[in-house]
Design an enzyme around this catalytic site. Structure first.
Site, PDB file in Angstrom:
ATOM      1  N   LYS A 170     -13.715  20.189  16.204  1.00  0.00           N
ATOM      2  CA  LYS A 170     -12.846  20.348  17.384  1.00  0.00           C
ATOM      3  C   LYS A 170     -13.543  19.759  18.604  1.00  0.00           C
ATOM      4  O   LYS A 170     -14.759  19.945  18.767  1.00  0.00           O
ATOM      5  CB  LYS A 170     -12.571  21.842  17.591  1.00  0.00           C
ATOM      6  CG  LYS A 170     -11.583  22.174  18.697  1.00  0.00           C
ATOM      7  CD  LYS A 170     -11.374  23.687  18.790  1.00  0.00           C
ATOM      8  CE  LYS A 170     -10.267  24.047  19.775  1.00  0.00           C
ATOM      9  NZ  LYS A 170     -10.040  25.507  19.864  1.00  0.00           N
TER      10      LYS A 170
ATOM     11  N   SER B 272      -5.025  26.740  19.587  1.00  0.00           N
ATOM     12  CA  SER B 272      -5.411  25.478  20.187  1.00  0.00           C
ATOM     13  C   SER B 272      -6.102  24.513  19.219  1.00  0.00           C
ATOM     14  O   SER B 272      -6.118  23.314  19.478  1.00  0.00           O
ATOM     15  CB  SER B 272      -6.364  25.742  21.362  1.00  0.00           C
ATOM     16  OG  SER B 272      -7.588  26.279  20.896  1.00  0.00           O
TER      17      SER B 272
ATOM     18  N   SER C 235      -6.718  30.920  18.157  1.00  0.00           N
ATOM     19  CA  SER C 235      -6.748  29.457  18.097  1.00  0.00           C
ATOM     20  C   SER C 235      -7.268  28.853  16.797  1.00  0.00           C
ATOM     21  O   SER C 235      -7.147  27.652  16.589  1.00  0.00           O
ATOM     22  CB  SER C 235      -7.592  28.901  19.249  1.00  0.00           C
ATOM     23  OG  SER C 235      -6.849  28.923  20.434  1.00  0.00           O
TER      24      SER C 235
END
Lengths: 486, 95
Positions: free
Chosen positions: A76, A153, A177
């Site tokens: 990420k 997210s 997330s």
């Protein structure tokens, strides 16, 4: 060997060890597929060439004692990676190349994995659909006539694992997330206990809630990656000194006698019938495995989301004060220092980030602190107390991960509250600091994946993983999207 | 409690985010709907409850008081939008 990319992380590592496949073949398999999958918009930055070069070197000298040897892993874009652009999907950090490596990613490279690239997410990890990214929304490999969001997210991470564009990945979870996008994409996402993994070098959102964790194809991969990234770090004073067990070796599917709680308050309004059925199916599976399933009560569940939407923005408003256009990232000019700050932050942050900074500033401001922030911290205590009580009676808690399956791009973007409701079932574990995993457990009528969540006691990831492993082996979920984007 | 245009102006100023008419209009609507949502907490009885700031349940470890150089000035400055002679450059602060 064809379709190497479909192998699990553990399978890849085993096959490299036994010289059945080479590191280069593995890396090439993921790179080729990622190159053909640009439409999904998972990668913000790729390091394909570096990964290929490294894999060739690795083939010359196998280091089979390393736990992730030869695995190509994208992460990420919230993890700082030395010399590789790290943006948190914000215009504010476009072009930022950290001079240091996050602790979590360092541990991954130390075990012989290679960075494949940086994965798209919501801006500063604030969002539940990946639509707040400065680099555009990610698309879910599952489709329902329209293009669907991957959740957020960690949406780029979830889509990349689901669509076989990385062997595994790490995301971060502040209110869901990791778990919500895992649920939307038919993958496994684990948020460890708060403090299990170091937060050092991760772009901060809400420091008392943020936690990094594995996002993988299956539970065994999750266990392996967790044992690599967990552990105390002198650079993060909140990281736990608890011993890190060999979670993947200890993994077992015999969970006979395990006590599992079903919290009645999670049957919230608006949850789909199909999800309630899936939950029921989970209960049946656990009973058939010899578990003792009982109803429990977590009375303050409905207050978790409002509590979160005070505490998280408050911490974010403080954390994001550092983006001032002076030391790194974007700068907009102004006639004086203050105007430079204001213009930089107005043009550098997107709307959702500004919304949360303003709410956070408001609830911390003089005259409102007690009414909002302090009250939320007190309710947070009550939410944690609920779990403490429940865990006197049960070992884990089973719930759905999300109230719905993946939705269409644009569907919820104009209504912040509708978007926030995505996290209603995941947020309580963050507020209480508990480990929680989402595993794929079935499909809805539109053939979209649905996830079940297991929440465990602090630092009892092993029981959570064993429980998840047992369900996984019984349900035998198989991903079934078509490569429509290629 | 509800957020007015003046409140948005004030908290934008506190947050160091430039504000304008359109921004204020949009934010008033969003912020009020968020506030209305979080005000559900008014139903909860919180007398005699200690606030919970962190779930960490361990004593802080003290580090040895040693200099630990991680990055040099050059490394750190390499990401700055404007610098000169080992300093960050900002608009003039002192007349």
């Amino acid at each position: 060997m064809s379709e190497i990319y479909k192998l699990t992380l553990c399978q890849i590592i085993e096959k490299i060890k036994s010289k059945e496949i080479s590191c280069e073949e593995v890396t090439k398999s993921f790179v080729d597929r990622a190159v053909k999958s640009k439409k999904l918009n998972c990668y913000i930055e790729n390091t394909f060439d570096q990964a290929l070069t490294k894999s060739k070197d690795q083939d010359k000298k196998l280091e089979s004692d390393k736990k992730l040897f030869g695995a190509p892993i994208a992460v990420k874009d919230l993890f700082c990676t030395k010399g590789v652009q790290t943006t948190a999907s914000s215009k504010m950090l476009e072009g930022f190349k950290p001079e240091y490596e996050s602790t979590v990613t360092s541990k991954i490279w130390n075990e012989g994995a290679n960075l494949l690239g940086k994965l798209n997410c919501d801006e500063y990890a604030m969002g539940s659909s990946n639509e707040t990214s400065h680099f555009g929304n990610v698309i879910n490999p599952y489709k329902n006539n329209k293009d669907l969001v991957p959740g957020g997210s960690s949406g780029g991470s979830a889509s990349a694992v689901a669509a076989y564009l990385t062997s595994a990945t790490v995301g971060t979870d502040t209110g869901g997330s990791i778990r919500q996008p895992a649920s939307f994409t038919g993958t496994v996402g684990l948020k460890p206990t708060y403090g299990r993994c170091s937060r050092w070098g991760i772009v901060a959102f809400a420091s008392s809630l943020d936690q990094a964790g594995p996002m993988t194809k299956d539970v065994k991969d999750s266990a392996l990656l967790l044992e690599v990234i967990a552990g105390h770090d002198n650079k993060d004073s909140t990281s736990a000194q608890n011993k890190v067990e060999p979670f993947s070796q200890n993994l077992k599917k015999d969970i006979k006698g395990l006590k599992i709680g079903i919290p009645k308050e999670y049957k919230i309004d608006g949850i789909s019938k199909e999800i309630l059925n899936l939950w029921e199916k989970g209960v049946e599976v656990l009973k058939s495995l010899g578990c003792e399933v009982k109803e429990i009560s977590l009375p303050h569940t409905k207050y978790a989301l409002p509590t979160y939407y005070i505490i998280a923005p408050a911490e974010a408003s403080s954390n994001l004060a550092r983006y001032d256009g002076v030391r790194y990232g974007f700068r907009a000019e102004g006639k004086d220092l203050i105007e430079m700050y204001e213009n930089t932050r107005s043009l550098g942050f997107g709307d959702e980030v500004k919304r949360r900074i303003l709410i956070g500033t408001y609830v911390l401001s003089s005259g409102y602190y007690d009414a909002y922030y302090l009250k939320a911290q007190k309710v947070r205590r009550l939410i944690k107390n609920d779990f403490d009580e429940a865990f006197k009676k049960v070992d884990t808690i089973l719930t759905p991960t999300t109230p719905s399956s993946a939705f269409a791009i644009g569907e919820n973007i104009d209504d912040p509250i509708a978007m926030y409701l995505n996290d209603v079932l995941t947020v309580p574990a963050n507020l209480a600091g508990l480990p929680a995993i989402s595993i794929p457990a079935g499909y809805d009528q539109n053939n979209l994946p649905l996830g079940l969540q297991l929440i465990g006691k602090p630092f009892d990831e092993q029981t959570v993983l064993n429980n998840a492993f047992a369900i996984e082996q019984s349900i035998n979920f198989n991903s079934n999207f078509k490569d429509w984007w290629m | 409690m509800s957020i007015t245009k003046d409140t948005v102006k004030k908290i934008s100023k506190l947050s160091r985010i430039a504000s304008n008419e359109k921004f204020e209009e949009n934010m008033i609507k969003d912020l009020n709907s968020i506030l209305k949502f979080v005000e559900q907490l008014n139903e909860v009885k919180i007398e005699n409850i200690e606030p919970l700031a962190s779930t960490v349940d361990q004593e802080l470890i003290k580090r040895d008081d040693k200099v630990n150089l991680m990055n040099g000035k050059k490394d750190i400055l390499s990401n700055s939008p404007a610098d000169n002679e080992n300093f960050y450059v900002v608009p003039k602060v002192i007349e």
